[in-house]
Write a protein that holds these residues in place. Structure first.
Motif, mmCIF file in Angstrom:
data_model
loop_
_atom_site.group_PDB
_atom_site.id
_atom_site.type_symbol
_atom_site.label_atom_id
_atom_site.label_comp_id
_atom_site.label_asym_id
_atom_site.label_seq_id
_atom_site.Cartn_x
_atom_site.Cartn_y
_atom_site.Cartn_z
ATOM 1 N N TYR A 1 -14.554 -1.138 1.263
ATOM 2 C CA TYR A 1 -13.976 -2.035 2.258
ATOM 3 C C TYR A 1 -15.098 -2.805 2.938
ATOM 4 N N TYR B 1 -6.179 1.369 5.039
ATOM 5 C CA TYR B 1 -6.872 1.263 3.760
ATOM 6 C C TYR B 1 -7.473 2.624 3.361
ATOM 7 N N ALA C 1 -3.431 0.774 -4.187
ATOM 8 C CA ALA C 1 -4.688 0.431 -3.521
ATOM 9 C C ALA C 1 -5.657 -0.276 -4.452
ATOM 10 N N VAL D 1 -8.298 2.892 -0.743
ATOM 11 C CA VAL D 1 -9.140 1.754 -1.104
ATOM 12 C C VAL D 1 -10.591 2.232 -1.122
ATOM 13 N N LEU E 1 0.822 -1.211 0.000
ATOM 14 C CA LEU E 1 0.000 0.000 0.000
ATOM 15 C C LEU E 1 0.855 1.260 0.000
#
Length: 242
Positions: A167, A159, A136, A164, A103
């Motif tokens: 999730y 995240y 991501a 991202v 990441l």
């Protein structure tokens, strides 16, 4: 290969190669709570081929516990079946399970499942020359024990910061599934529809019948997904990736 010495303090040890008889250095083993750079984390992880799961979250090492069937193995398989079917009928999208993701320089998780867009110009992530995901993924899912898990705290924050977009966390002990959407830099919960079904805004056609999933009724889960795959929005999405 025989290890002859492993000093404390985070320094490399020395081992004797049983085939060549030569002495070689070996990294210290990973330990829960270690604070490492991503490069050092990968170096130690690579030296532990029997280790199944370790993650670096905000510079801190988290080690996986033994995996139980009902609390992790089976839920994990259900999620991968659902996501794998979506990917199979959505050209330009790939899915993966238990895959290391780079990441950023402080965070390298190993999410239970992910879904990513593949074509350049559309994707947030890429597959590196050494076969890792870097960047991501658009969608990540984790199997979690409950709300106290780091999946809903430190990892969720990582995240979020990495970008991202969606999730999902399946809280097995709580018998609940949370689905979050990244909006203005923060995660907000996606509400279920009147029919109790979640639907992705990033991946059109990705629909999840939560009650059926929790009950193990995968036939109904797949039937609800098929409705999404048959929708015009899904066809338009596939065409946009071509």
């Amino acid at each position: 290969m025989v290890i002859s010495h492993t000093p404390a303090g985070g320094k490399d040890g020395v081992r004797t190669n049983s085939k060549t008889g030569l002495r070689e250095t070996t990294p210290p083993p990973l330990e829960n709570g270690d604070r490492l750079t991503r490069d050092e984390f990968e170096r130690r992880y690579d030296a532990m081929p029997d280790l199944k799961k370790a993650e670096l979250i905000n510079g801190v090492v988290y080690m996986g516990s033994p995996v139980r069937f009902g609390k992790h193995g089976e839920p994990h398989a259900r999620l991968l079946t659902w996501l794998g079917t979506y990917a199979a009928f959505t050209e330009g999208v790939r899915h993966g399970g238990n895959t290391t993701v780079r990441l950023d320089w402080d965070t390298e998780p190993q999410p239970d499942a992910l879904l990513r867009v593949e074509p350049e110009g559309h994707a947030n992530s890429r597959i590196t020359a050494d076969d890792y995901v870097e960047g991501a993924p658009e969608f990540v899912a984790e199997i979690s024990a409950s709300t106290v898990s780091y999946d809903l705290h430190d990892k969720m924050d990582a995240y979020r910061r990495a970008g991202v977009r969606e999730y999902l966390v399946w809280r097995v002990e709580d018998q609940e599934v949370d689905w979050f959407l990244l909006r203005d830099g923060e995660y907000v919960r996606i509400p279920r529809g009147a029919d109790g079904v979640y639907e992705s805004s990033t991946f059109p056609g990705l629909r999840l019948a939560v009650t059926a999933l929790l009950a193990g009724d995968m036939a109904q889960v797949m039937g609800e997904l098929q409705k999404g795959l048959d929708a015009a929005e899904h066809a338009e999405f596939v065409a946009s990736l071509a």
